[in-house]
Motif scaffolding. Structure first.
Motif, short mmCIF file in Angstrom:
data_model
loop_
_atom_site.label_atom_id
_atom_site.label_comp_id
_atom_site.label_asym_id
_atom_site.label_seq_id
_atom_site.Cartn_x
_atom_site.Cartn_y
_atom_site.Cartn_z
N THR A 40 -49.47 -36.39 14.10
CA THR A 40 -49.32 -35.11 14.81
C THR A 40 -48.23 -35.21 15.87
OG1 THR A 40 -51.65 -34.60 14.44
CG2 THR A 40 -50.52 -33.34 16.15
N ASN A 41 -48.02 -36.40 16.41
CA ASN A 41 -46.96 -36.57 17.40
C ASN A 41 -45.58 -36.26 16.81
OD1 ASN A 41 -48.92 -37.37 19.19
ND2 ASN A 41 -48.54 -39.57 18.94
N LEU A 42 -45.39 -36.57 15.53
CA LEU A 42 -44.12 -36.22 14.87
C LEU A 42 -43.96 -34.71 14.79
CD1 LEU A 42 -43.81 -38.78 11.91
CD2 LEU A 42 -42.60 -38.80 14.10
N LEU A 43 -45.04 -34.01 14.40
CA LEU A 43 -44.98 -32.56 14.33
C LEU A 43 -44.73 -31.95 15.71
CD1 LEU A 43 -46.02 -32.88 11.42
CD2 LEU A 43 -47.60 -30.99 11.85
N GLU A 44 -45.37 -32.52 16.72
CA GLU A 44 -45.17 -32.01 18.08
C GLU A 44 -43.71 -32.18 18.49
OE1 GLU A 44 -47.28 -32.26 22.46
OE2 GLU A 44 -47.28 -34.05 21.19
N ALA A 45 -43.12 -33.31 18.14
CA ALA A 45 -41.71 -33.54 18.48
C ALA A 45 -40.83 -32.48 17.83
CB ALA A 45 -41.29 -34.94 18.02
N GLY A 54 -44.30 -26.36 22.85
CA GLY A 54 -44.69 -27.13 21.68
C GLY A 54 -46.10 -26.83 21.22
N LEU A 55 -46.48 -27.44 20.12
CA LEU A 55 -47.75 -27.07 19.49
C LEU A 55 -48.98 -27.54 20.27
CD1 LEU A 55 -48.84 -29.84 17.92
CD2 LEU A 55 -47.16 -29.13 16.24
N ARG A 56 -48.82 -28.46 21.21
CA ARG A 56 -49.95 -28.87 22.06
C ARG A 56 -49.87 -28.26 23.46
NH1 ARG A 56 -49.61 -34.90 20.12
NH2 ARG A 56 -51.48 -35.15 18.83
N ARG A 57 -48.80 -27.54 23.76
CA ARG A 57 -48.60 -26.90 25.07
C ARG A 57 -48.67 -27.93 26.20
NH1 ARG A 57 -48.99 -21.73 25.80
NH2 ARG A 57 -50.22 -21.90 27.72
N GLY A 59 -47.26 -30.63 29.14
CA GLY A 59 -46.23 -30.72 30.16
C GLY A 59 -45.32 -31.92 29.89
N PRO A 60 -44.12 -31.95 30.48
CA PRO A 60 -43.17 -33.04 30.22
C PRO A 60 -43.72 -34.43 30.47
CG PRO A 60 -42.09 -31.25 31.41
CD PRO A 60 -43.56 -30.93 31.38
N ASP A 61 -44.50 -34.60 31.54
CA ASP A 61 -45.03 -35.93 31.86
C ASP A 61 -46.06 -36.41 30.85
OD1 ASP A 61 -43.40 -36.11 34.06
OD2 ASP A 61 -44.94 -35.54 35.51
N ASP A 62 -46.69 -35.48 30.15
CA ASP A 62 -47.71 -35.86 29.17
C ASP A 62 -47.10 -36.37 27.87
OD1 ASP A 62 -49.82 -35.05 30.85
OD2 ASP A 62 -49.58 -32.97 30.21
N LEU A 63 -45.81 -36.17 27.69
CA LEU A 63 -45.16 -36.51 26.42
C LEU A 63 -44.55 -37.90 26.41
CD1 LEU A 63 -43.40 -33.06 25.86
CD2 LEU A 63 -45.48 -33.88 24.77
N THR A 64 -44.39 -38.48 27.56
CA THR A 64 -43.75 -39.79 27.62
C THR A 64 -44.71 -40.90 27.18
OG1 THR A 64 -42.44 -41.27 29.02
CG2 THR A 64 -44.36 -40.26 30.03
N ARG A 65 -44.17 -41.89 26.53
CA ARG A 65 -44.99 -42.99 26.04
C ARG A 65 -45.50 -43.83 27.21
NH1 ARG A 65 -46.40 -46.73 22.27
NH2 ARG A 65 -46.13 -48.89 22.96
N PHE A 138 -51.25 -16.87 19.93
CA PHE A 138 -50.87 -16.87 18.52
C PHE A 138 -49.91 -15.72 18.22
CE2 PHE A 138 -51.41 -15.63 14.11
CZ PHE A 138 -51.40 -16.84 13.42
N LEU A 139 -50.26 -14.53 18.68
CA LEU A 139 -49.42 -13.36 18.44
C LEU A 139 -48.07 -13.50 19.12
CD1 LEU A 139 -48.87 -10.54 17.36
CD2 LEU A 139 -50.19 -9.62 19.28
N ASP A 140 -48.07 -14.02 20.34
CA ASP A 140 -46.79 -14.17 21.05
C ASP A 140 -45.91 -15.22 20.38
OD1 ASP A 140 -47.10 -12.19 22.96
OD2 ASP A 140 -48.13 -13.50 24.38
N ARG A 141 -46.53 -16.26 19.82
CA ARG A 141 -45.74 -17.25 19.09
C ARG A 141 -45.11 -16.61 17.85
NH1 ARG A 141 -42.99 -21.60 20.44
NH2 ARG A 141 -41.77 -21.79 18.54
N ALA A 142 -45.89 -15.79 17.14
CA ALA A 142 -45.35 -15.08 15.99
C ALA A 142 -44.24 -14.13 16.42
CB ALA A 142 -46.47 -14.31 15.28
N THR A 143 -44.45 -13.46 17.55
CA THR A 143 -43.44 -12.52 18.06
C THR A 143 -42.14 -13.26 18.37
OG1 THR A 143 -45.21 -11.15 18.99
CG2 THR A 143 -42.98 -10.75 19.78
#
Length: 371
Positions: A40-45, A54-57, A59-65, A138-143
């Motif tokens: 899932t991390n690949l899809l999030e990237a 992104g798909l998990r919403r 924050g930037p600090d949560d994405l770092t290894r 969901f609707l706003d993402r589609a929009t």
């Protein structure tokens, strides 16, 4: 290449991945591996190469290894309508996320102008039965997939709404404090409503564009406190003004598109989606995502990149094969995850394959020639 596809994906210190370098073609991408391996991390990237969080919403600090916490970076080469763009996003440790397109700094919204993306993740499985927040997102993402500028209207609305709500909580009664804010809220809010109505019309048209193995959903925009003509800025401004006494008593704004919802009915049964079985709810959700992709393909000129996390695990073999057939018929590059290669057998050589495993505490992604 006249469609829309990522042909290169590079990750640095992103989530569980220290380093990933993938080269792809326009076919669907099937990613398999054990739970927790980093699929899932690949899809999030990939999702971060589009506007938003992104798909998990996250924050930037949560994405770092961890534990290095050096910051992270995602790069991709996007082929879009006979053009090629180099996309890059990332954040230094403790800093905000930055975006570059073709080696030039850009706003996130610009990512939506060069490409489009839609996704379906397990957290959306409860879409029809959860609270309204999830359906609005969901609707706003589609929009956004149709109208990238929708993000600007949403940001303007949210900022002005926060300021108005602060006045309400402080029991400020002087009308002069509200006039300019309500005008700003009304203009942005009316645009949001019009954009959402357009997106729902496109989703309905997308469902009607093809015969499909998945059921159709009748969609409509609703509101907890409906205002006739909410897509008109002056009508919304007057409603906000008239609602001030009630809003002061509640300590928050009670009218506007932040109270909107997306209602869905299983067309074949005339049954609200929330009352359908779990399997029917999932099938309706897939139907809407496929409709989104079809409609974007017609609107943008190429189908969007589709991200499907663990979607195959909840489908029987027949529906799974039907989903893959529809994706391939669309000509979409879909990035899909599953726990085992057997979940993608129906794709055969119509897809490219990536196996993800964990080695010495880090995720490793290796490309395979077959499932």
């Amino acid at each position: 290449m006249n469609g829309l596809a990522l042909t290169s994906l590079t990750l640095s210190h992103f989530r569980s991945h220290k380093r990933v370098a993938l080269t792809c073609d326009a076919r669907p991408v099937a990613i398999y591996g054990a739970n927790g391996a980093g699929k899932t991390n690949l899809l999030e990237a990939v999702s971060l190469l589009s506007p938003g969080r992104g798909l998990r919403r996250a924050g930037p600090d949560d994405l770092t290894r961890r534990p290095e916490a050096l910051g992270w970076k995602v790069k991709g080469v996007l082929h879009s309508l006979h053009q090629m763009h180099e996309l890059e996003t990332g954040a230094e440790a403790g800093q905000s996320r930055q975006v570059r397109i073709d080696d030039k700094s850009a706003a996130q919204i610009a990512l939506g102008r060069v490409g489009r993306m839609v996704w379906l993740v397990p957290s959306m499985d409860r879409l029809w039965i959860e609270g309204t927040d999830g359906r609005r997102r969901f609707l706003d993402r589609a929009t956004l997939s149709f109208l990238p500028h929708h993000a600007e209207a949403a940001l303007t609305y949210e900022k002005a709404m926060r300021e108005r709500n602060r006045l309400l909580k402080d029991m400020v009664r002087d009308a002069h404090w509200y006039v300019a804010l309500e005008k700003q809220i009304a203009e942005a809010g009316a645009e949001i409503t019009r954009n959402r109505q357009y997106a729902i019309a496109q989703l309905m048209a997308g469902q009607a564009m093809a015969e499909t193995a998945f059921p159709r959903a009748e969609l409509r925009l609703t509101n907890a406190n409906p205002i006739e003509g909410e897509g008109d800025a002056e009508i919304l401004r007057e409603a906000l003004q008239d609602s001030r006494p009630r809003d002061l008593a509640a300590g928050r704004t009670l009218v506007g598109p932040h109270r909107a919802d997306m209602a869905a009915v299983f067309t074949g049964k005339g049954m609200p989606a929330k009352d359908c079985s779990t399997g029917e709810q999932k099938a309706l959700l897939i139907s809407v995502i496929l409709a989104n992709a079809r409609a974007v393909g017609r609107d943008f000129g190429a189908p969007p990149i589709i991200l499907l996390d663990e979607v195959a695990a909840h489908l029987d073999a027949g529906r799974r094969a039907a989903l893959y057939d529809e994706i391939c018929a669309l000509g979409a590059q879909a990035w899909m995850t599953g726990t085992g290669p057997e979940l993608f057998e129906e794709l055969g050589d119509r897809a490219q394959y990536i196996e993800v495993s964990e080695v010495d505490g880090a995720s490793v992604a290796e490309q395979r020639t077959s499932p």
